[in-house]
Structures are given as C-alpha cells and as structure tokens.
Scaffold this active site. Sequence first.
Site, PDB file in Angstrom:
ATOM      1  N   TYR A   1       5.955  -8.942   8.324  1.00 37.55           N
ATOM      2  CA  TYR A   1       5.516  -7.555   8.487  1.00 37.55           C
ATOM      3  C   TYR A   1       5.873  -7.053   9.882  1.00 37.55           C
ATOM      4  CZ  TYR A   1       2.503  -8.322   4.408  1.00 37.55           C
ATOM      5  OH  TYR A   1       2.029  -8.595   3.165  1.00 37.55           O
TER       6      TYR A   1
ATOM      7  N   ASP B   1       0.825  -1.197   0.000  1.00 40.31           N
ATOM      8  CA  ASP B   1       0.000   0.000   0.000  1.00 40.31           C
ATOM      9  C   ASP B   1       0.870   1.261   0.000  1.00 40.31           C
ATOM     10  OD1 ASP B   1      -2.295  -1.475  -0.003  1.00 40.31           O
ATOM     11  OD2 ASP B   1      -2.683  -1.285   2.149  1.00 40.31           O
TER      12      ASP B   1
ATOM     13  N   TYR C   1      -4.666  -9.657   3.912  1.00 35.49           N
ATOM     14  CA  TYR C   1      -4.650  -8.208   4.123  1.00 35.49           C
ATOM     15  C   TYR C   1      -4.410  -7.956   5.609  1.00 35.49           C
ATOM     16  CZ  TYR C   1      -6.612  -7.809  -0.571  1.00 35.49           C
ATOM     17  OH  TYR C   1      -6.821  -7.887  -1.919  1.00 35.49           O
TER      18      TYR C   1
END
Length: 379
Positions: free
Chosen positions: A271, A207, A343
């Site tokens: 992440y 993103d 996501y």
Amino acid sequence: MEDVSGWNPRNLCDHCLGRIFARVSTGLTNQQRGQIARAVLSSFSEGGRADGKCILCRDLFDDMERYAEACFQRMNGYQFSTFLVGSTVHSNILENEKVLQERYGDRGESLKKEFDRELGKILSSMTGKEFSNDPDLYIHVDLRYDSISIKARSIYIYGTYRKLVRGIPQTRWIHGSGETVESIIGEPLKVISDSIDYRLHGAGREDVDVRMLGNGREFVIEGVEPKVRNFDLSTLRREINESGKVFVTNLSFTGKDTVERIKKERYSKIYDITAEGSVRIDSEKIRSILSAMDKKVIYQRTPLRVSRTRSDLVRERMVSSPEILWVRGQRFRFRITAEAGLYLKEFVSGDNGRTEPSVSSLYGDRFHVIRMDVARILR
Ligand SMILES: [Zn+2]
C-alpha cells in the site's frame, strides 16, 4: 385421480406398456417393448389396444414432434454447444405410474425419464448439439401447464483490473445506481453477450476511495443468461478500458470454479498511504517508528466501521518493508506491505485502541488516512 386398481394393459399405449418392461430387455425402445408385450398379451386374448387415449399418459408420446418444435423455437437465438432437457409431470400421472409399477413389480422406467430422453434425442438431431449434465442451455417442459422455459448457463470471464480513480465502489448496492467497477466491466459484457445481468466476483475488494494500481486485482465477471457465448475478448477489453477509469487485462473465458478459487485467495499487498496528524511531523521520529514496524504483528479487533457486517474478533496480521516516501508539514506518505485482511486505515488511526500497535499510538498523535492506493498485489 382415476382409479387405476382395475387397469388393463389394453388401456395403455405402447410406450407406457413398454416402460413396465424397460429393464427386462435392453437395446429396444419402450415402444418396441410395448409392441412385443402387447403381442404376447394378445395371444392370451387380453391384449390389443382399447379405443381412446392411453389412460396413463393421454398419448403424450404422439405429441413429441410438437414439443420438440416448440422447444426448438425457444432455443433459437441462443448460442450453445450443449443442452439438457428436463420436465415436470403432473402428480396424478406420477401417482398412477407408481400404482402401475407396484402392480407389475416396479421393474419399469418412469414416464418423465422416457419423455426427457426422447425429446432430447429429437432436439439433438434438430440442432446437431450434444447433451451434457452441465449444459450451456437447459430446457424445461412443464407438462402440467404445457409451458417451456429455458435457462442459459452464465458465462465467466477472468481478468485483472486496475482502478485509476477514487470514488468508485467495487460493486453495486442493492438499490443503488451510479458507476461501480462492476458496472464499468459488466455493462459492455452485457451488451456484447446479450446477457440480462452481470455480477463481479473480486479477489477481495478495495474501499471506494482507494485506487487499485500496479498489477491489478483478479476478478471474474459473470454474464447472466447470455445469448452469445463466443465473442472477441479484445473487443470487450477495449470497450471497458474506454471508461478511462477502470482498466482490465489478461481477459480469458473461464468457469465457475475460478470464482471459488479467487474468492479464497489471500494475497499480501503493498500500500501507498498518505496520512495526516494534528501537528507538524518530526521526520526522524516517524522514520524510526515506521522502520521499527518491519515484520511486526498487528493485533486488530474488527474495526467499528465494518463491525455491523463482520464478526467481532481480533486478527493478527504482519506488516513489513515500511518505507517513508515523503514528509511535509502535518502529512507524510509511506509504503508498507500487509498481510491479507489487515485494515490499513485503522492501522494508521488506531481505531480508538482497537488496533495495536498503530502509527498513531507509537507516534503519540492522532493520524488518519488522507489518500490510499493499493500499489501492488503480491501473487
Ligand atoms: Zn401412454
């Protein structure tokens, strides 16, 4: 269209006459075949060449040098090692040729094929370059309008990129301006290769507000209609990295097949995520909730924020190796490994129950992502 039913071979040039017999004897040019055929026909006193232009091609083949010269001029300025010639012939000629070939038993070669081949031969000797069916340069002659167009095959450069700042989208919006990963990598390529445009093909995307760190994301940058195909990739790398925002490494020239390959890659990623809740976080509770998520499958219905562009379905993706990095007040930062396609923002927020379980649902608060980085791609 002319009436060709009463054609006499005398009204054809050697090339067009020879093509009728193209498959009869190999090792000769159509012109040579035509000459032989004409000599045979002459002995039956219906040969010879009538006055005036060839009724089929209008003596096109007398103009080969002129076409070759015009093509050569257009090819000038392009770096290439292989080329291919193609042409469009007026439909009247094709129709007449068909009639002629049917009359003689359809044994011949087409005018277009001979034209392409003969023009290619001349251009090959002028440029010293080879033909290829997958050429660097494609030259098209439109015989209807006497026009020439040229198309240079895209160049493809593989690499990996890291995006060290937030706020940069990966690719351009259709009418958008402003900096993107695509433009930061593509603009220097456009200049160095004298291309008219560029396209970034990424192995997935992050993103706008997510940094891409660690070992970086694979990409292929495509230079469209390049005039220069051979240049120093370390110069390109230096110019891209001068941006201070996007850093590329491992640049190498590659082919279109690499685009297909990296588009199919489904790597898991690590992440680092900073999340915020509505109240002060209980450090022990968040630790135990996170560690219980190791190797758990998350059921995720397509998030609302992307539901307009993605089909609505429920994904099953595993998360693993969760690790709390710090807890401060209403915020905490953690590291987690997720399978491709999950996501993460919704994994934290729960997306109104569309993602289950989520950090929010397990803890019993509404968490949202404050900052997120891709720390590493597992490949
Ligand atoms: Zn002809």
